[in-house]
Enzyme design. Sequence first.
Site, PDB file in Angstrom:
ATOM      1  N   ASP A 116       4.899   8.041   5.979  1.00  0.00           N
ATOM      2  CA  ASP A 116       3.705   7.864   6.809  1.00  0.00           C
ATOM      3  C   ASP A 116       3.990   8.474   8.182  1.00  0.00           C
ATOM      4  O   ASP A 116       5.086   8.948   8.452  1.00  0.00           O
ATOM      5  CB  ASP A 116       3.312   6.386   6.887  1.00  0.00           C
ATOM      6  CG  ASP A 116       4.386   5.533   7.557  1.00  0.00           C
ATOM      7  OD1 ASP A 116       5.376   6.086   8.074  1.00  0.00           O
ATOM      8  OD2 ASP A 116       4.232   4.303   7.561  1.00  0.00           O
ATOM      9  N   SER A 117       2.990   8.462   9.046  1.00  0.00           N
ATOM     10  CA  SER A 117       3.140   9.178  10.323  1.00  0.00           C
ATOM     11  C   SER A 117       3.802   8.334  11.392  1.00  0.00           C
ATOM     12  O   SER A 117       4.172   8.844  12.445  1.00  0.00           O
ATOM     13  CB  SER A 117       1.761   9.600  10.822  1.00  0.00           C
ATOM     14  OG  SER A 117       1.014   8.464  11.231  1.00  0.00           O
ATOM     15  N   GLY A 118       3.938   7.045  11.146  1.00  0.00           N
ATOM     16  CA  GLY A 118       4.446   6.144  12.181  1.00  0.00           C
ATOM     17  C   GLY A 118       3.313   5.501  12.957  1.00  0.00           C
ATOM     18  O   GLY A 118       3.506   4.497  13.646  1.00  0.00           O
ATOM     19  N   PHE A 120       0.573   3.826  12.045  1.00  0.00           N
ATOM     20  CA  PHE A 120       0.118   2.482  11.668  1.00  0.00           C
ATOM     21  C   PHE A 120       1.029   1.411  12.257  1.00  0.00           C
ATOM     22  O   PHE A 120       0.554   0.416  12.806  1.00  0.00           O
ATOM     23  CB  PHE A 120       0.060   2.345  10.141  1.00  0.00           C
ATOM     24  CG  PHE A 120      -0.452   1.011   9.690  1.00  0.00           C
ATOM     25  CD1 PHE A 120      -1.812   0.730   9.715  1.00  0.00           C
ATOM     26  CD2 PHE A 120       0.422   0.019   9.269  1.00  0.00           C
ATOM     27  CE1 PHE A 120      -2.297  -0.512   9.314  1.00  0.00           C
ATOM     28  CE2 PHE A 120      -0.053  -1.226   8.867  1.00  0.00           C
ATOM     29  CZ  PHE A 120      -1.408  -1.484   8.892  1.00  0.00           C
ATOM     30  N   ASP A 170      -2.285   9.711  13.103  1.00  0.00           N
ATOM     31  CA  ASP A 170      -3.659   9.230  13.287  1.00  0.00           C
ATOM     32  C   ASP A 170      -3.666   7.915  14.056  1.00  0.00           C
ATOM     33  O   ASP A 170      -2.625   7.280  14.227  1.00  0.00           O
ATOM     34  CB  ASP A 170      -4.345   9.030  11.927  1.00  0.00           C
ATOM     35  CG  ASP A 170      -3.681   7.908  11.121  1.00  0.00           C
ATOM     36  OD1 ASP A 170      -2.445   7.760  11.225  1.00  0.00           O
ATOM     37  OD2 ASP A 170      -4.386   7.197  10.387  1.00  0.00           O
ATOM     38  N   GLN A 273     -10.466   8.569   9.028  1.00  0.00           N
ATOM     39  CA  GLN A 273     -10.674   7.277   9.687  1.00  0.00           C
ATOM     40  C   GLN A 273     -12.179   7.032   9.809  1.00  0.00           C
ATOM     41  O   GLN A 273     -12.938   7.568   9.009  1.00  0.00           O
ATOM     42  CB  GLN A 273      -9.962   7.269  11.045  1.00  0.00           C
ATOM     43  CG  GLN A 273      -8.432   7.209  10.926  1.00  0.00           C
ATOM     44  CD  GLN A 273      -7.907   5.845  10.500  1.00  0.00           C
ATOM     45  OE1 GLN A 273      -8.625   4.852  10.487  1.00  0.00           O
ATOM     46  NE2 GLN A 273      -6.617   5.788  10.122  1.00  0.00           N
ATOM     47  N   ASP A 350      -0.275   2.777  -2.032  1.00  0.00           N
ATOM     48  CA  ASP A 350       0.973   2.082  -1.694  1.00  0.00           C
ATOM     49  C   ASP A 350       0.612   0.728  -1.136  1.00  0.00           C
ATOM     50  O   ASP A 350      -0.504   0.533  -0.644  1.00  0.00           O
ATOM     51  CB  ASP A 350       1.773   2.857  -0.636  1.00  0.00           C
ATOM     52  CG  ASP A 350       1.178   2.679   0.747  1.00  0.00           C
ATOM     53  OD1 ASP A 350       0.175   3.347   1.051  1.00  0.00           O
ATOM     54  OD2 ASP A 350       1.681   1.837   1.514  1.00  0.00           O
ATOM     55  N   CYS A 388       4.986  -9.250 -20.634  1.00  0.00           N
ATOM     56  CA  CYS A 388       5.651  -8.222 -19.813  1.00  0.00           C
ATOM     57  C   CYS A 388       6.890  -7.695 -20.529  1.00  0.00           C
ATOM     58  O   CYS A 388       7.660  -8.451 -21.109  1.00  0.00           O
ATOM     59  CB  CYS A 388       6.044  -8.821 -18.458  1.00  0.00           C
ATOM     60  SG  CYS A 388       6.850  -7.638 -17.368  1.00  0.00           S
ATOM     61  N   CYS A 390       9.316  -5.993 -18.970  1.00  0.00           N
ATOM     62  CA  CYS A 390      10.423  -5.734 -18.034  1.00  0.00           C
ATOM     63  C   CYS A 390      11.651  -6.552 -18.463  1.00  0.00           C
ATOM     64  O   CYS A 390      11.535  -7.545 -19.183  1.00  0.00           O
ATOM     65  CB  CYS A 390      10.014  -6.051 -16.600  1.00  0.00           C
ATOM     66  SG  CYS A 390      10.297  -7.740 -16.042  1.00  0.00           S
ATOM     67  N   CYS A 393      11.717 -10.412 -17.643  1.00  0.00           N
ATOM     68  CA  CYS A 393      10.974 -11.271 -18.575  1.00  0.00           C
ATOM     69  C   CYS A 393      11.649 -11.306 -19.950  1.00  0.00           C
ATOM     70  O   CYS A 393      11.509 -12.280 -20.687  1.00  0.00           O
ATOM     71  CB  CYS A 393       9.530 -10.789 -18.697  1.00  0.00           C
ATOM     72  SG  CYS A 393       8.595 -11.039 -17.169  1.00  0.00           S
ATOM     73  N   HIS A 419      10.371  -7.490 -11.371  1.00  0.00           N
ATOM     74  CA  HIS A 419       9.207  -7.817 -12.198  1.00  0.00           C
ATOM     75  C   HIS A 419       7.905  -7.364 -11.542  1.00  0.00           C
ATOM     76  O   HIS A 419       7.063  -6.736 -12.186  1.00  0.00           O
ATOM     77  CB  HIS A 419       9.135  -9.314 -12.506  1.00  0.00           C
ATOM     78  CG  HIS A 419       7.798  -9.699 -13.059  1.00  0.00           C
ATOM     79  ND1 HIS A 419       7.461  -9.514 -14.385  1.00  0.00           N
ATOM     80  CD2 HIS A 419       6.677 -10.160 -12.441  1.00  0.00           C
ATOM     81  CE1 HIS A 419       6.200  -9.864 -14.565  1.00  0.00           C
ATOM     82  NE2 HIS A 419       5.705 -10.264 -13.404  1.00  0.00           N
TER      83      HIS A 419
HETATM   84 ZN   LIG Z   1       8.363  -8.909 -16.212  1.00  0.00          ZN
END
Ligand SMILES: [Zn+2]
Length: 443
Positions: A116-118, A120, A170, A273, A350, A388, A390, A393, A419
Site C-alpha cells: 500500500d502507499s502508506g 491509510f 492517496d 476516492q 485484502d 474444512c 485445512c 481441522c 484455519h
Molecule cells: Zn480448518
Amino acid sequence: MCDGFDVGISRPCDLLYLPRLEFLPVSISFQIEAISGSGRAGKLVTPHGVVETPVFMPVGTLGSVKGISQDLLEELGVRILLGNTYHLYLRPGVDIVRRMGGLHRFMSWERAILTDSGGFQVFSLNELRKVTEEGATFRSHLDGASHFLSPERSMEIQIGLGADIVMAFDECTEYPADGARVRASMEMTLRWAGRSKRYFEEHKNEVPWGGSSQLPALSSQPVALGSQPPGASRQGLQIPRFARDDNSEPDGDDNSGGADFIGQTQALFGIVQGGMDRELRRESALRTVEIGFPGYAIGGLSVGEPRELTREIVESTLEFLPADKPRYLMGVGTPEEIALYGGMGVDMMDCVLPTRAARHGLLFTSEGRVSIKQVRYAEDSGPLDPACSCFVCGRYSRAYLRHLYASNELLAQVLNTLHNLHFYLETMRRVRESMLGRAQGCT
Ligand SMILES: [Zn+2]
C-alpha cells in the site's frame, strides 16, 4: 514523455532506460478467463508469478503474516501478499530492505507482493499528522519521531521495497465528512495520483530485482538475475523450489527455480476516492482512469460507514472502471463480503480480519463464527469445522484449540490463523470455481 501505459506493456519512452533490450519491459498482464454476471475469473501475471482472481491477499504488515511462516503460506496456496509501506518504512527501513535485495528476498517470498502507499496508516494517526498539498507530516507511533510522506516519497519507498504492485499515494477521506471536504480531498488525491505516476515512470527501473539496476550484467552474460541480484548475496540461503511452481512462472518456460526479471518492472495502481458520494466516486473513477494505470483500487471504504453503503459505493464505482484492468477493493471485509464483492467484479481484496480475529480466538467456519474461548468447547472432541479441509481441522479438536487459547499458548495463534486464512482462501476459490462453471455444490 510518458503519457500512460497499458496492461503490461510500457510505452517507447522506457527504451531511454533500457536501450539494449530487444523487448519492452513488462509489469503485469491481466487475462479474463470467464465472466459470470458482473463477476469475472481471471489471471493476473506478475513478475513473481501468476495470481488467480478473484483473490484474497493476506496482510503481511511488517514482512510477516503474524504467526505464519512463509512455507505454510505457500502450502495454503497464497499467491500474493500485502505489505504495509508505513510499517516497513519505520522498521526495518527501506534502505535495509533495498540492500537485502528487496522485500521478496528479504522475507524469502518468491511469489507476488503488493504494497500500500502508506497513506491509510498515516491518515489513521489522527492527532499525529498534518496534511498539506505537498504531503503528510506525521509522528511515528513507535517513538514519536517526525516523518514526511508525499507521493514522490511513497513511490521512492515502494520502489525500494520492490513489490510487484505498488499503490499511488492517496488521502483516505474520513467518515463522515461534508461534501466540500470530500471533494477537496478527492481533488488532492487526483493531483497526488498524477505526481505518483510521474515519479514512478521516471524511477521504476530502480526496483531491486529488475530494470536498469540489472543492466550491467545484460551486456556480458545472460544470467538469471533474479536469483542473485547485485549487492544482495544470499550467503548460502536458498528460497525453496516449491515456492514457485509451473503455474507461477510468468513465461511458463522457465522452471529453473531462479526467476528472470530482466526488463520487468513494478506496476502502479491508481486509487479511486470520493467518500460516500456516488457522483464524486464516478468523477474520481473517470479522472483516475484518464491519468492511466494498469489497475485500479477502490479506497476509502470500511471507515465506519454502514455495510450496505459500502456495497452501494463499490457497485456504483465498479461500473466506471475499465473491464479489462484488475480492480482492487482495499481493506474489505468478512467472508460473506469478499464472496459478494468477488461476484460483483472485484478481482483483488485484502483485510486484516481473518488474521486479527484469529489472534482473538474468533474463527470463521462453514457453520458460522466460533469464539473458541467459550467454555462450551472445553470437552468438544469434534473438529473446529467439519467441512474444512485445512490441516488444523483435520488434526485438532475444538477442546484442544480452546485449551491452547485459554492458556495463551503461541500455538493457538498459529493454528487459528492457519484455519482462518484457509477459510478465506477457500471462499475465494469457490467464487472463482463457480464463475468458471466448475462449481460443485456451492453458490
Ligand atoms: Zn480448518
